[in-house]
Design a protein around this motif. Structure first.
Motif, short mmCIF file in Angstrom:
data_model
loop_
_atom_site.label_atom_id
_atom_site.label_comp_id
_atom_site.label_asym_id
_atom_site.label_seq_id
_atom_site.Cartn_x
_atom_site.Cartn_y
_atom_site.Cartn_z
N GLY A 79 -2.89 -6.61 -25.17
CA GLY A 79 -2.16 -5.69 -26.04
C GLY A 79 -1.48 -4.55 -25.33
O GLY A 79 -0.85 -3.70 -25.96
N GLU A 80 -1.55 -4.51 -24.00
CA GLU A 80 -1.00 -3.38 -23.26
C GLU A 80 0.52 -3.39 -23.24
O GLU A 80 1.16 -4.43 -23.11
N THR A 81 1.09 -2.20 -23.37
CA THR A 81 2.53 -2.02 -23.27
C THR A 81 2.88 -1.52 -21.87
O THR A 81 1.99 -1.19 -21.07
N THR A 82 4.16 -1.41 -21.59
CA THR A 82 4.59 -0.88 -20.30
C THR A 82 4.16 0.57 -20.13
O THR A 82 3.86 1.00 -19.01
N ALA A 83 4.09 1.33 -21.21
CA ALA A 83 3.62 2.72 -21.11
C ALA A 83 2.17 2.75 -20.65
O ALA A 83 1.80 3.58 -19.80
N GLY A 84 1.34 1.85 -21.16
CA GLY A 84 -0.05 1.77 -20.72
C GLY A 84 -0.14 1.37 -19.26
O GLY A 84 -0.96 1.92 -18.51
N GLY A 85 0.68 0.42 -18.86
CA GLY A 85 0.69 0.01 -17.45
C GLY A 85 1.10 1.15 -16.55
O GLY A 85 0.53 1.32 -15.46
N ASP A 86 2.05 1.95 -16.99
CA ASP A 86 2.50 3.09 -16.20
C ASP A 86 1.38 4.11 -16.03
O ASP A 86 1.20 4.68 -14.96
N LEU B 63 7.01 -7.08 -29.04
CA LEU B 63 6.38 -7.42 -30.32
C LEU B 63 6.23 -6.20 -31.22
O LEU B 63 6.22 -6.32 -32.44
N GLN B 64 6.15 -5.01 -30.61
CA GLN B 64 6.08 -3.77 -31.38
C GLN B 64 7.48 -3.19 -31.62
O GLN B 64 7.62 -2.14 -32.22
N LYS B 65 8.49 -3.90 -31.10
CA LYS B 65 9.89 -3.51 -31.20
C LYS B 65 10.12 -2.08 -30.71
O LYS B 65 10.86 -1.30 -31.31
N LEU B 66 9.46 -1.76 -29.59
CA LEU B 66 9.67 -0.47 -28.95
C LEU B 66 11.04 -0.48 -28.29
O LEU B 66 11.58 -1.54 -27.96
N MET C 98 11.02 0.70 -22.39
CA MET C 98 10.35 -0.35 -21.63
C MET C 98 10.93 -0.44 -20.23
O MET C 98 10.19 -0.48 -19.24
N THR C 99 12.24 -0.43 -20.14
CA THR C 99 12.91 -0.53 -18.84
C THR C 99 12.54 0.65 -17.95
O THR C 99 12.25 0.48 -16.76
N GLN C 100 12.52 1.85 -18.52
CA GLN C 100 12.16 3.02 -17.73
C GLN C 100 10.72 2.95 -17.25
O GLN C 100 10.42 3.30 -16.11
N ASN C 101 9.82 2.50 -18.11
CA ASN C 101 8.42 2.36 -17.70
C ASN C 101 8.28 1.34 -16.57
O ASN C 101 7.55 1.57 -15.60
N LEU C 102 8.96 0.22 -16.69
CA LEU C 102 8.93 -0.79 -15.63
C LEU C 102 9.50 -0.22 -14.33
O LEU C 102 8.94 -0.44 -13.25
N GLN C 103 10.59 0.53 -14.44
CA GLN C 103 11.21 1.13 -13.26
C GLN C 103 10.25 2.10 -12.58
O GLN C 103 10.14 2.13 -11.35
N GLN D 74 10.73 -12.70 -23.43
CA GLN D 74 11.69 -12.77 -24.52
C GLN D 74 10.95 -12.52 -25.82
O GLN D 74 9.72 -12.67 -25.87
N VAL D 75 11.68 -12.13 -26.83
CA VAL D 75 11.10 -11.94 -28.16
C VAL D 75 11.84 -12.83 -29.14
O VAL D 75 12.98 -13.23 -28.90
#
Length: 141
Positions: A6-13, A37-40, A45-50, A71-72
């Motif tokens: 259930g983790e999002t990119t924000a959690g990973g960051d 899936l949460q339509k964030l 998302m891109t910024q967190n991944l970056q 993909q969604v």
């Protein structure tokens, strides 16, 4: 594997600094599906991944980074689904990352290869996912 269900990119960051306490030569970044899936917002998302990519590169400059594309479903809106799908190859190109174009290729949307939730691969689907990763990972070893 440092992921949480259930983790999002924000959690990973927020957790990447702990992950970086262990040295590695190859880093597989597979986050974003739950954002979708949460339509964030795709931009968040891109910024967190970056941010995660930047932290990995700063700590381990010679580390090879593999980004797993996600993909969604179009049911979340065609514009959102298109932007979401495009974010991964754009980020990979921008940062010279290795890219798994779609982690769930050959599995996503196929009921027989997924658990009852229709989202997570079952044992048979996991074998296909492993092959998708191996195609990119194996040449780097």
């Amino acid at each position: 594997n440092s992921g949480f269900s259930g983790e999002t990119t924000a959690g990973g960051d927020t957790r990447i600094d702990v992950v970086l306490s262990t040295a590695f030569d190859i880093f597989v970044l597979e986050l974003g599906g739950n954002d979708g899936l949460q339509k964030l917002p795709v931009s968040s998302m891109t910024q967190n991944l970056q941010t995660i990519i930047d932290k990995v590169r700063k700590k381990y400059p010679s580390c090879k980074i593999i980004l797993a594309g996600m993909q969604v479903p179009a049911s979340l809106g065609q514009a959102y689904a298109s932007a979401f799908k495009a974010a991964f190859p754009q980020l990979a190109a921008k940062d010279s990352l290795y890219l798994i174009p779609f982690l769930l290729d050959g599995v996503g949307g196929i009921p027989a290869l997924n658990q009852a939730d229709g989202i997570h691969p079952n044992a048979q689907g996991e074998k296909i996912v492993a092959d998708n990763v191996w195609k990119i990972l194996h040449p780097l070893l």
